[in-house]
Scaffold this motif. Structure first.
Motif, PDB file in Angstrom:
ATOM      1  N   GLU A  34       0.794  -1.232   0.000  1.00 23.01           N
ATOM      2  CA  GLU A  34       0.000   0.000   0.000  1.00 23.01           C
ATOM      3  C   GLU A  34       0.829   1.286   0.000  1.00 23.01           C
ATOM      4  O   GLU A  34       0.337   2.365   0.309  1.00 23.01           O
ATOM      5  CB  GLU A  34      -0.962   0.015   1.199  1.00 23.01           C
ATOM      6  N   THR A  35       2.094   1.142  -0.358  1.00 20.17           N
ATOM      7  CA  THR A  35       2.959   2.340  -0.382  1.00 20.17           C
ATOM      8  C   THR A  35       3.686   2.505  -1.705  1.00 20.17           C
ATOM      9  O   THR A  35       3.868   3.630  -2.180  1.00 20.17           O
ATOM     10  CB  THR A  35       4.011   2.272   0.740  1.00 20.17           C
ATOM     11  N   GLU A  36       4.087   1.410  -2.310  1.00 23.79           N
ATOM     12  CA  GLU A  36       4.880   1.471  -3.543  1.00 23.79           C
ATOM     13  C   GLU A  36       4.004   1.129  -4.742  1.00 23.79           C
ATOM     14  O   GLU A  36       3.426   0.039  -4.825  1.00 23.79           O
ATOM     15  CB  GLU A  36       6.043   0.479  -3.463  1.00 23.79           C
ATOM     16  N   SER A  37       3.872   2.056  -5.679  1.00 26.89           N
ATOM     17  CA  SER A  37       3.084   1.804  -6.892  1.00 26.89           C
ATOM     18  C   SER A  37       3.902   0.978  -7.881  1.00 26.89           C
ATOM     19  O   SER A  37       5.103   1.203  -8.058  1.00 26.89           O
ATOM     20  CB  SER A  37       2.651   3.123  -7.540  1.00 26.89           C
ATOM     21  N   ILE A  38       3.232   0.035  -8.519  1.00 24.30           N
ATOM     22  CA  ILE A  38       3.905  -0.865  -9.456  1.00 24.30           C
ATOM     23  C   ILE A  38       3.125  -0.875 -10.771  1.00 24.30           C
ATOM     24  O   ILE A  38       2.101  -1.551 -10.890  1.00 24.30           O
ATOM     25  CB  ILE A  38       4.000  -2.301  -8.905  1.00 24.30           C
ATOM     26  N   PRO A  39       3.562  -0.116 -11.757  1.00 22.00           N
ATOM     27  CA  PRO A  39       2.910  -0.173 -13.071  1.00 22.00           C
ATOM     28  C   PRO A  39       3.086  -1.569 -13.676  1.00 22.00           C
ATOM     29  O   PRO A  39       4.126  -2.214 -13.507  1.00 22.00           O
ATOM     30  CB  PRO A  39       3.655   0.888 -13.894  1.00 22.00           C
ATOM     31  N   ILE A  40       2.065  -2.036 -14.380  1.00 21.89           N
ATOM     32  CA  ILE A  40       2.095  -3.363 -14.996  1.00 21.89           C
ATOM     33  C   ILE A  40       2.000  -3.197 -16.509  1.00 21.89           C
ATOM     34  O   ILE A  40       1.042  -2.615 -17.024  1.00 21.89           O
ATOM     35  CB  ILE A  40       0.926  -4.227 -14.486  1.00 21.89           C
ATOM     36  N   ALA A  41       2.971  -3.706 -17.219  1.00 24.81           N
ATOM     37  CA  ALA A  41       3.035  -3.507 -18.670  1.00 24.81           C
ATOM     38  C   ALA A  41       2.127  -4.450 -19.442  1.00 24.81           C
ATOM     39  O   ALA A  41       1.707  -4.143 -20.558  1.00 24.81           O
ATOM     40  CB  ALA A  41       4.476  -3.662 -19.154  1.00 24.81           C
ATOM     41  N   SER A  42       1.826  -5.631 -18.871  1.00 20.28           N
ATOM     42  CA  SER A  42       1.024  -6.614 -19.602  1.00 20.28           C
ATOM     43  C   SER A  42       0.333  -7.549 -18.622  1.00 20.28           C
ATOM     44  O   SER A  42       0.734  -7.671 -17.453  1.00 20.28           O
ATOM     45  CB  SER A  42       1.908  -7.433 -20.547  1.00 20.28           C
ATOM     46  N   GLU A  43      -0.682  -8.222 -19.099  1.00 19.52           N
ATOM     47  CA  GLU A  43      -1.348  -9.233 -18.276  1.00 19.52           C
ATOM     48  C   GLU A  43      -0.372 -10.349 -17.919  1.00 19.52           C
ATOM     49  O   GLU A  43      -0.400 -10.878 -16.804  1.00 19.52           O
ATOM     50  CB  GLU A  43      -2.547  -9.816 -19.023  1.00 19.52           C
ATOM     51  N   ALA A  44       0.476 -10.711 -18.862  1.00 22.58           N
ATOM     52  CA  ALA A  44       1.447 -11.777 -18.609  1.00 22.58           C
ATOM     53  C   ALA A  44       2.346 -11.418 -17.427  1.00 22.58           C
ATOM     54  O   ALA A  44       2.676 -12.278 -16.596  1.00 22.58           O
ATOM     55  CB  ALA A  44       2.291 -12.034 -19.859  1.00 22.58           C
ATOM     56  N   GLU A  45       2.743 -10.149 -17.344  1.00 17.49           N
ATOM     57  CA  GLU A  45       3.585  -9.716 -16.231  1.00 17.49           C
ATOM     58  C   GLU A  45       2.834  -9.835 -14.903  1.00 17.49           C
ATOM     59  O   GLU A  45       3.404 -10.278 -13.901  1.00 17.49           O
ATOM     60  CB  GLU A  45       4.025  -8.270 -16.449  1.00 17.49           C
TER      61      GLU A  45
END
Length: 511
Positions: free
Chosen positions: A225-236
């Motif tokens: 709940e503190t570090e944002s994690i962008p996700i590039a793909s569903e596979a990731e």
């Protein structure tokens, strides 16, 4: 695509019979024409499908004068037609979803867009169309929404989206809700995955994310709940929870336990074993079918026009078949694809085939199917099909339930018995890829797979472009956990021909 199943407008006939126009909706029920609709109105004061469904459920004996099998068919078909009032069949929903997608993709500020929800999973019936749109700048999207009469100031349906826009598509009474989930570009993959799966799938994924201290977020995922994690793909995203990428068709219930690597893929398909030419009710010549197959990269096709009793589809006589073979031989000399000469042979009311064995013996491939007398009882229909399967010249049983999604349930049949007989006799069961049929479907595919039955995926193409429906068939195969190894039209031509000829040899021995 052309609708070969459209029925004539009964309004004028009903007016001549002196009943109100609204009674016309009863004629949507298969087997009900103006005369029966007028009789239902006069004798029972029934003018709507809802009224008939309620009355038949409450007191089926009241309607026995129409015949037990007819009432039984009404009880199967009425729920199908009533569901159609608030849902669209996949044959309508998928193209419309794609069209809206294409329109949104051209808007400035839209960086990605995809169909999601039940349509992406290839559900047969769909209560709404869902899309995910990634936006860096919403101004063009908001202008589009205003023109479409959409409701825009609504909270998001999913934590990974920033808003859900609601509008409708369709005309008049046949409208369908459209839900557009707007996400930030960095959260597009997370929003797509979260909105595609059914509640069971999303719940499992959410729990696995929690075990990794991850939660859904407007920016993709959040760690602790503190570090944002962008996700590039569903596979990731799947990789972060220790799962392989799952096709959308597997994102329901226990399907996520399947290993997609063994399942059929469209690139595995090497030919189409069910199609119709201008010799019967198709609109392409044999040469044009071959040219289309060449463009699709196929190795072979089977030309399987209708048999003689199906006069409405210009079914071929034995003499027609002989003349057709001459044309096929001419096309073979200049075509790159290999062409099998076959027939879609009608199973007559008593289970006999529409051609005698000596005619069947001359064909490369024989498909057996039912197109008439749908009102037989379950026992009679089952015996009818079992008799056909026992004929050693039959290679494939096609669209074995006769359903049209959103229009009719099909005929009553003991599918378990039919599958057991097909396994015993070595008859293949077709997965008909026409999106109006998709027959057999996931439930029965899984049972057929367990019995070791071979399941060809064929388009039953009649019109230009319909061979592309193979996509629907493959996707239904994935829903049904269909291994590539059990799809015979993934074989090379030599392997397939050997298989077909082996059955022909068995037939010769048995006869």
């Amino acid at each position: 695509m052309p609708n070969r199943h459209r029925r004539p407008d009964p309004t004028e006939a009903l007016q001549r019979l002196g009943v109100p126009r609204e009674v016309a909706e009863l004629c949507e029920l298969p087997g009900v024409g103006p005369k029966i609709a007028a009789d239902l109105y006069r004798r029972h004061r029934i003018a709507t499908l809802e009224g008939l469904a309620e009355a038949v459920t409450r007191s089926p004996r009241t309607f026995q004068s129409y015949g037990h099998n007819t009432v039984d068919r009404w009880q199967r078909d009425l729920p199908v037609l009533l569901e159609r009032r608030h849902s669209w069949p996949i044959a309508l929903a998928a193209p419309q979803a794609d069209a809206i997608c294409a329109e949104l993709a051209n808007l400035p500020g839209v960086t990605a867009v995809s169909v999601t929800g039940s349509v992406r999973r290839l559900a047969a019936m769909n209560r709404c169309i869902e899309l995910v749109v990634a936006c860096a700048d919403r101004s063009a999207l908001d202008a589009w929404c205003q023109k479409a009469g959409a409701v825009t100031r609504m909270p998001a349906d999913y934590p990974s989206a920033i808003a859900t826009i609601r509008c409708t598509t369709g005309r008049g009474a046949d409208e369908l809700p459209v839900l557009i989930h707007v996400a930030l570009p960095e959260a597009f993959a997370a929003a797509l995955l979260q909105s595609t799966g059914d509640p069971t799938h999303v719940e499992v994924v959410t729990k696995l994310l929690a075990e990794a201290a991850l939660t859904w977020s407007e920016v993709g995922l959040m760690h602790r709940e503190t570090e944002s994690i962008p996700i590039a793909s569903e596979a990731e995203l799947y990789a972060r929870i220790g799962l392989p990428w799952l096709p959308p068709e597997l994102r329901e219930g226990e399907s996520m336990l399947q290993s997609p690597s063994f399942l059929i893929q469209q690139t595995d398909i090497r030919g189409d074993l069910h199609m119709h030419s201008t010799w019967s009710d198709g609109s392409l010549t044999i040469a044009e079918l071959a040219e289309t197959a060449e463009r699709m990269g196929y190795e072979y096709i089977a030309v399987t026009d209708h048999s003689q009793s199906l006069t409405i589809a210009h079914g071929l006589t034995p003499d027609d078949l002989r003349r057709q073979r001459s044309e096929i031989e001419q096309v073979r000399r200049r075509a790159k694809v290999r062409i099998l000469h076959g027939s879609e042979v009608d199973i007559l009311a008593d289970g006999r085939l529409d051609f005698p064995d000596e005619v069947l013996a001359d064909l490369d491939i024989v498909i057996a199917s039912i197109h008439t007398v749908f009102t037989q009882s379950r026992d009679t229909m089952t015996r009818r099909i079992l008799r056909a399967l026992a004929n050693p010249y039959v290679h494939i049983l096609a669209h074995m339930h006769g359903r049209l999604i959103g229009k009719r349930s099909g005929y009553a049949v003991d599918t378990e018995q039919v599958l057991a007989s097909a396994a015993r006799h070595g008859v293949m069961i077709e997965l008909n890829a026409n999106p109006n049929r998709l027959d057999i479907w996931d439930e029965w595919i899984r049972k057929a797979v367990k019995l070791g039955i071979a399941i060809p995926i064929d388009t039953d193409a009649h019109e230009p472009g319909e061979m592309n429906n193979i996509t629907y068939g493959v996707r239904m195969g994935i829903r049904g956990w269909l291994p590539k190894a059990q799809v015979p039209n993934t074989l090379s031509y030599a392997e397939l021909k050997q298989r077909l000829d082996a059955r022909r040899m068995q037939a010769s021995v048995k006869r």
